[in-house]
Design an enzyme around this catalytic site. Structure first.
Site, PDB file in Angstrom:
ATOM      1  N   LYS A  76       1.658   4.289  -3.036  1.00  0.00           N
ATOM      2  CA  LYS A  76       1.651   5.743  -2.828  1.00  0.00           C
ATOM      3  C   LYS A  76       2.977   6.357  -3.265  1.00  0.00           C
ATOM      4  CE  LYS A  76      -1.489   5.056   1.084  1.00  0.00           C
ATOM      5  NZ  LYS A  76      -1.565   4.812   2.543  1.00  0.00           N
ATOM      6  N   ASP A  96       0.834  -1.208   0.000  1.00  0.00           N
ATOM      7  CA  ASP A  96       0.000   0.000   0.000  1.00  0.00           C
ATOM      8  C   ASP A  96       0.873   1.264   0.000  1.00  0.00           C
ATOM      9  OD1 ASP A  96      -2.594   1.581   0.902  1.00  0.00           O
ATOM     10  OD2 ASP A  96      -1.036   2.038   2.391  1.00  0.00           O
TER      11      ASP A  96
END
Lengths: 431, 431
Positions: free
Chosen positions: B207, B203
């Site tokens: 980003k 995750d």
């Protein structure tokens, strides 16, 4: 190729030269990111003969910034001269009247004349942008106006004068008194020609008033900022605060309560472990609190050639990209006249006083506090090794108290006849 | 009155409901700040019968997000469903094809398909915006794309997964091993259904890849991110690091060097006293370094209903205000194919190993390091009270070393025959 965006640059001091360097070294980057060339066509400064760290030979020269602002080959007028009246104001007004967008680093001008300038700009369909006027390189106006645009802002706080934070940090780390560090800072060139702009909190107060206008949709009202500089901060209080887990900062706070808009730029205690408490030296920090987002903290250089020029050019880039927002984030005509409220919000307070060595002295002070409705959270008596008398320095941290009640209690301490010297009370801002 | 901006909202989980609440409670504020009403016309989610914390009765309902994306009464398609393929991708593509602007909170989708989506959107003259996809409520994409738009970006760093930072912080503060805190976090609902998305760094890597594309003007390349999760971080290393003045963080770093684009999402040591080192719990922090501005640090909530909805709505507000930027800050066709470079930039390293109690053991290790060109800055031998043997835990902090040299030395330690167990090396990122 689309037409270039043509800049007229008024002011060739540190910031102005920084702008020249960015435009010259990053021409490709600016064009790539905006889709059009960004060029300087003309510049202005008082002294053409001064030796400057940049090649200005390709630019037209105007001695008068008003003439620069009116040139046909200027689309955006950049004002980095400074001064809240005189040429900066005249040139900014002339630029708007001549149909130019304006990018300004001039917090004093905007704090004093922001509403009138915003109204004039909007009537003319032009922009005034001023990212560089607040917290130097930190994109705080953008964060507030755009990044948090869907939030009702609850509070804005910040350490926005690097010179003051440098002085307070150095007092704390080196154990030096204010006067010594002030003189050091002056000699290092960290202070304005009129140092009261820095240490009196005026410069930081200008910045706070601009953020408050954006945050709360109100007309900028610098005169309503409660200003207190750092000149009275004592090394004793810095030491005592440290022992109790706090740092003293020149902290700006703007918040809207039922009683109106509070704007304070005053020394405050903040927890050592908070981001504000950890801020060292000349760095700036702004804390934005919104109803949805919670707390956002922005930290970065608050002054200097590169950082300030970066902020000026960010505004230029936005204009080149076609972003057109009102000066304070919403139309000037919709900005409210906020009722100024002086320190309406209760807070814990730090208090220091020296008590005569008399029976019942402490009881008299405690009675004053109690009668003012202030309750005590912590109390410490400081032993002063080698002191020649038995007078005691006493520190209190109160529970949350209304500022007016604190002022009331402070006013009554004198009549007790048990104090030596003046008592000190400093707000503890909850961050 | 100008026409309202009409939103179609796909996804009614935490973030979607947060968006509904902002639109409903702040209608006046949004209209004041953008000059036009902002309304939701239609919503979509899998289960219409589910009890949700908002009144959805005024909105049309679509079971199929693709149908929502294509509705005539939708101007902006908001995708807060998640998932990097399937309905989220289909609906986003459908929205662009149908001439809608898109606001997305979907880091996985953009990390995997960002380039293709950006090209499709630009070909159609539409926008894709994704502030909410990176660092939750922190307006970091805006700061990077706009606030620092006149800078050549040198490095981007960040702690961008709150769950990992929660786990590491709690290991450090409570002295608990990873497995225990992981299980706590899982039971508290802090982890994704597939926890490897969090603790494996995926995750946060998504980003980072998005920030890198914007920062360096390159095509998003998640596959080139060097990923290492926190599962192997030991409480011993957290303790040792603490004693030497460091914290261990899952830190994302993107930087461009002569060898190409480095993207790392790995456990690193950072100084305790740095803003990154001081970051506790689930809060996120992103550090942006530009050639003019220097270092800007942004701190705030990285997840949750309010913060993420705040970021979604900031994008919506920008669209309502007429800001139209390319997906990654410059036209998709101009984004470069960066050569991926794996950890090219030298750094100091922390090393831990257990040496057999044999004469010359340390010399053999030191020889390996020396032959790899690595010099030692600090060495400590840890006394283990109550240990049953005389084997010694040895810690090194090296001077700056190339990652390849560190890997080379680590590979040769085994052949010395003086180690018990596997040695550990963790990069010390200079912040």
């Amino acid at each position: 190729m689309v037409a270039p965006l043509r800049l007229g640059l008024a002011g060739l001091g540190t910031v102005g030269i920084g702008v020249v360097k960015i435009v010259q070294t990053h021409a490709d980057l600016l064009a790539m990111r905006t889709g059009r060339p960004v060029v300087i066509t003309a510049v202005s400064a008082r002294d053409r003969t001064k030796n400057r760290d940049a090649d200005l030979s390709g630019y037209a020269w105007e001695t008068d910034p008003v003439a620069l602002a009116q040139r046909d080959d200027v689309d955006v007028f950049i004002e980095v001269m400074g001064g809240h009246d005189g040429p900066a104001k005249a040139a900014t007004e002339a630029a708007i009247a001549a149909g130019k967008d304006v990018v300004s680093a001039n917090k004093a001008l905007l704090a004093h004349h922001g509403q009138a300038l915003a109204e004039a700009a909007e009537a003319a369909g032009r922009l005034i942008r001023f990212e560089a006027a607040v917290a130097g390189g930190i994109p705080v106006i953008k964060a507030l106006t755009e990044g948090l645009s869907a939030n009702r802002i609850k509070r804005v706080m910040g350490v926005m004068n690097g010179s003051c934070n440098y002085i307070l940090t150095r007092m704390q780390s080196e154990g030096l008194p204010y006067a010594v560090v002030f003189e050091e800072a002056r000699q290092l060139g960290y202070l304005e020609a009129d140092p009261n702009l820095d240490v009196g909190g005026i410069d930081a107060g200008h910045k706070l008033s601009l953020l408050a206008a954006i945050a709360f949709g109100t007309k900028v009202n610098f005169d309503a900022v409660e200003l207190e500089g750092i000149g009275a901060v004592s090394i004793d209080d810095i030491r005592h605060a440290d022992q109790m887990g706090y740092r003293i900062k020149l902290l700006g706070v703007a918040q809207m309560s039922g009683r109106g808009l509070e704007q304070r730029m005053t020394p405050c205690l903040v927890p050592k472990k908070s981001p504000l408490g950890q801020l060292q030296g000349g760095t700036n920090m702004v804390v934005l609190e919104g109803d949805s987002v919670g707390q956002i903290v922005l930290r970065g250089p608050g002054a200097g050639e590169g950082p300030t020029a970066s902020a000026v050019m960010a505004d230029v880039m936005d204009i080149a990209r076609g972003l057109r927002l009102p000066t304070f984030g919403q139309p000037a005509a919709t900005l409210a006249d906020a009722v100024p409220a002086r320190s309406a919000t209760p807070a814990p307070y730090y208090m220091r006083m020296t008590l005569l060595d008399k029976p019942g002295a402490l009881a008299k002070i405690a009675t004053c506090l109690g009668e003012a409705g202030i309750s005590i959270d912590q109390m410490r008596q400081i032993n002063q090794p080698g002191a020649e008398d038995d007078n005691a320095v006493v520190l209190f941290v109160t529970h949350k108290a209304a500022p007016a009640d604190v002022a009331h209690a402070m006013g009554r301490f004198g009549a007790t006849g048990v104090l030596i010297g003046d008592p000190v009370a400093i707000r503890i801002e909850e961050v």
